[in-house]
Design a protein around this motif. Structure first.
Motif, PDB file in Angstrom:
ATOM      1  N   LEU A 142       0.740  -1.279   0.120  1.00 29.77           N
ATOM      2  CA  LEU A 142       0.145   0.105  -0.056  1.00 29.77           C
ATOM      3  C   LEU A 142       0.742   1.444  -0.145  1.00 29.77           C
ATOM      4  O   LEU A 142       0.418   2.212  -0.758  1.00 29.77           O
ATOM      5  N   ALA A 143       1.775   1.229   0.773  1.00 27.61           N
ATOM      6  CA  ALA A 143       2.895   2.596   0.893  1.00 27.61           C
ATOM      7  C   ALA A 143       3.569   2.534  -0.405  1.00 27.61           C
ATOM      8  O   ALA A 143       3.612   3.631  -0.813  1.00 27.61           O
ATOM      9  N   TYR A 144       4.035   1.464  -1.077  1.00 29.42           N
ATOM     10  CA  TYR A 144       4.726   1.538  -2.238  1.00 29.42           C
ATOM     11  C   TYR A 144       3.685   2.109  -3.198  1.00 29.42           C
ATOM     12  O   TYR A 144       4.113   3.068  -4.226  1.00 29.42           O
ATOM     13  N   LEU A 145       2.540   1.878  -3.583  1.00 27.20           N
ATOM     14  CA  LEU A 145       1.613   2.404  -4.598  1.00 27.20           C
ATOM     15  C   LEU A 145       1.195   3.866  -4.090  1.00 27.20           C
ATOM     16  O   LEU A 145       1.184   4.510  -5.052  1.00 27.20           O
ATOM     17  N   TYR A 146       1.107   3.964  -3.022  1.00 31.70           N
ATOM     18  CA  TYR A 146       0.610   5.289  -2.569  1.00 31.70           C
ATOM     19  C   TYR A 146       1.910   6.423  -2.796  1.00 31.70           C
ATOM     20  O   TYR A 146       1.856   7.455  -3.457  1.00 31.70           O
ATOM     21  N   VAL A 147       3.295   5.847  -2.526  1.00 31.42           N
ATOM     22  CA  VAL A 147       4.316   6.880  -2.866  1.00 31.42           C
ATOM     23  C   VAL A 147       4.389   7.064  -4.383  1.00 31.42           C
ATOM     24  O   VAL A 147       4.732   8.014  -4.854  1.00 31.42           O
ATOM     25  N   ARG A 148       3.962   5.927  -5.415  1.00 36.67           N
ATOM     26  CA  ARG A 148       4.191   5.899  -6.632  1.00 36.67           C
ATOM     27  C   ARG A 148       3.043   7.130  -7.259  1.00 36.67           C
ATOM     28  O   ARG A 148       3.670   7.746  -8.296  1.00 36.67           O
ATOM     29  N   ILE A 149       1.994   7.002  -6.471  1.00 36.41           N
ATOM     30  CA  ILE A 149       0.869   8.055  -7.074  1.00 36.41           C
ATOM     31  C   ILE A 149       1.491   9.577  -6.615  1.00 36.41           C
ATOM     32  O   ILE A 149       1.298  10.334  -7.609  1.00 36.41           O
ATOM     33  N   VAL A 150       1.951   9.587  -5.567  1.00 32.01           N
ATOM     34  CA  VAL A 150       2.509  11.042  -5.119  1.00 32.01           C
ATOM     35  C   VAL A 150       3.701  11.358  -6.061  1.00 32.01           C
ATOM     36  O   VAL A 150       4.000  12.427  -6.404  1.00 32.01           O
ATOM     37  N   GLU A 151       4.609  10.611  -6.344  1.00 36.50           N
ATOM     38  CA  GLU A 151       5.731  10.727  -7.325  1.00 36.50           C
ATOM     39  C   GLU A 151       5.272  11.189  -8.664  1.00 36.50           C
ATOM     40  O   GLU A 151       5.897  12.216  -9.129  1.00 36.50           O
ATOM     41  N   SER A 152       3.935  10.563  -9.002  1.00 40.52           N
ATOM     42  CA  SER A 152       3.802  11.004 -10.509  1.00 40.52           C
ATOM     43  C   SER A 152       3.176  12.376 -10.381  1.00 40.52           C
ATOM     44  O   SER A 152       3.393  12.970 -11.565  1.00 40.52           O
ATOM     45  N   ALA A 173      -5.303   8.245  -4.988  1.00 40.60           N
ATOM     46  CA  ALA A 173      -4.695   7.983  -3.767  1.00 40.60           C
ATOM     47  C   ALA A 173      -5.677   7.698  -2.659  1.00 40.60           C
ATOM     48  O   ALA A 173      -5.643   6.845  -1.886  1.00 40.60           O
ATOM     49  N   ARG A 174      -6.775   8.258  -2.685  1.00 38.19           N
ATOM     50  CA  ARG A 174      -7.890   8.009  -1.742  1.00 38.19           C
ATOM     51  C   ARG A 174      -8.480   6.619  -1.945  1.00 38.19           C
ATOM     52  O   ARG A 174      -8.694   5.895  -1.118  1.00 38.19           O
ATOM     53  N   ALA A 175      -8.587   6.057  -3.367  1.00 42.01           N
ATOM     54  CA  ALA A 175      -8.893   4.979  -3.757  1.00 42.01           C
ATOM     55  C   ALA A 175      -8.310   3.968  -3.266  1.00 42.01           C
ATOM     56  O   ALA A 175      -8.633   2.818  -2.664  1.00 42.01           O
ATOM     57  N   VAL A 176      -6.784   4.074  -3.489  1.00 45.69           N
ATOM     58  CA  VAL A 176      -5.777   3.242  -2.888  1.00 45.69           C
ATOM     59  C   VAL A 176      -5.934   3.078  -1.378  1.00 45.69           C
ATOM     60  O   VAL A 176      -5.592   1.853  -0.981  1.00 45.69           O
ATOM     61  N   LEU A 177      -6.047   4.122  -0.749  1.00 45.53           N
ATOM     62  CA  LEU A 177      -6.359   4.005   0.862  1.00 45.53           C
ATOM     63  C   LEU A 177      -7.448   3.470   1.468  1.00 45.53           C
ATOM     64  O   LEU A 177      -7.694   3.266   2.555  1.00 45.53           O
ATOM     65  N   ARG A 178      -8.380   3.230   0.234  1.00 43.56           N
ATOM     66  CA  ARG A 178      -9.956   2.904   0.796  1.00 43.56           C
ATOM     67  C   ARG A 178      -9.568   1.450   1.729  1.00 43.56           C
ATOM     68  O   ARG A 178      -8.786   0.405   0.868  1.00 43.56           O
ATOM     69  N   PRO A 179     -10.111   1.400   2.513  1.00 43.08           N
ATOM     70  CA  PRO A 179     -10.040   0.286   3.597  1.00 43.08           C
ATOM     71  C   PRO A 179     -10.721  -1.080   2.710  1.00 43.08           C
ATOM     72  O   PRO A 179     -11.526  -1.121   2.206  1.00 43.08           O
ATOM     73  N   ALA A 180      -9.937  -2.180   3.038  1.00 41.52           N
ATOM     74  CA  ALA A 180     -10.363  -3.338   2.389  1.00 41.52           C
ATOM     75  C   ALA A 180     -11.689  -3.764   3.114  1.00 41.52           C
ATOM     76  O   ALA A 180     -11.946  -3.644   4.426  1.00 41.52           O
TER      77      ALA A 180
END
Length: 181
Positions: A142-152, A173-180
């Motif tokens: 999750l952190a990896y995906l989130y950081v890649r979005i921010v980097e973009s 980013a909000r979608a990636v962080l949406r709780p499972a």
């Protein structure tokens, strides 16, 4: 003998003044030989990675201290504050414009170390703000995906010049962080 920490701190000061690190001028400023400088830090890319991380870590710590919300909104708040600080950092923007290949190598390459440290820091942020509603199964991914979005958003010019709308990036980013669940 000069320590790596002394060299990194001296390089941070140099970077903040010039938007780059010139190894010859840094060695003169530290009153050491160029050979000693390279013996201590091994190479310019590694030194730049340490400089960028140290300066970025300070900005991230400030953003974390100023956070007022919890949960997903707290994560996004930290990110907005951090991104705003980087966008206002003249030396950093100058470095991206002046040395795009070096910046890409240092910021995104696994050997550069900045991305890896950013992911670890983001994982810690996720842990800090996780509330009872957040059931994030794999914080590392999750952190990896989130950081890649921010980097973009931050480094769009390094990825081909197409600017990313910050609002769209925040939705992603909000979608990636949406709780499972």
């Amino acid at each position: 003998m000069v320590s790596r920490e002394q060299v990194v701190r001296g390089a941070c000061r140099f970077f903040l003044q010039h938007g780059t690190v010139d190894m010859d001028r840094l060695a003169v400023g530290l009153a050491i030989s160029r050979a000693t400088l390279y013996r201590v830090v091994r190479g310019r890319d590694g030194l730049l990675a340490d400089v960028l991380w140290l300066l970025g870590e300070r900005a991230l710590a400030r953003a974390r201290r100023e956070r007022r919300r919890g949960g997903v909104d707290g994560v996004l708040e930290v990110t907005r504050r951090f991104v705003d600080q980087l966008r206002q950092a003249g030396p950093f923007r100058e470095f991206l414009r002046g040395e795009p290949e070096t910046a890409a190598r240092v910021l995104f390459n696994a050997a550069g170390g900045v991305h890896r440290r950013a992911v670890l820091a983001q994982r810690d942020i996720l842990r800090e703000v996780r509330g009872p509603a957040e059931a994030w199964p794999d914080l590392d991914q999750l952190a990896y995906l989130y950081v890649r979005i921010v980097e973009s958003v931050l480094y769009a010019e390094l990825f081909g010049g197409v600017a990313v709308d910050p609002d769209v990036a925040e939705q992603a980013a909000r979608a990636v962080l949406r709780p499972a669940g």
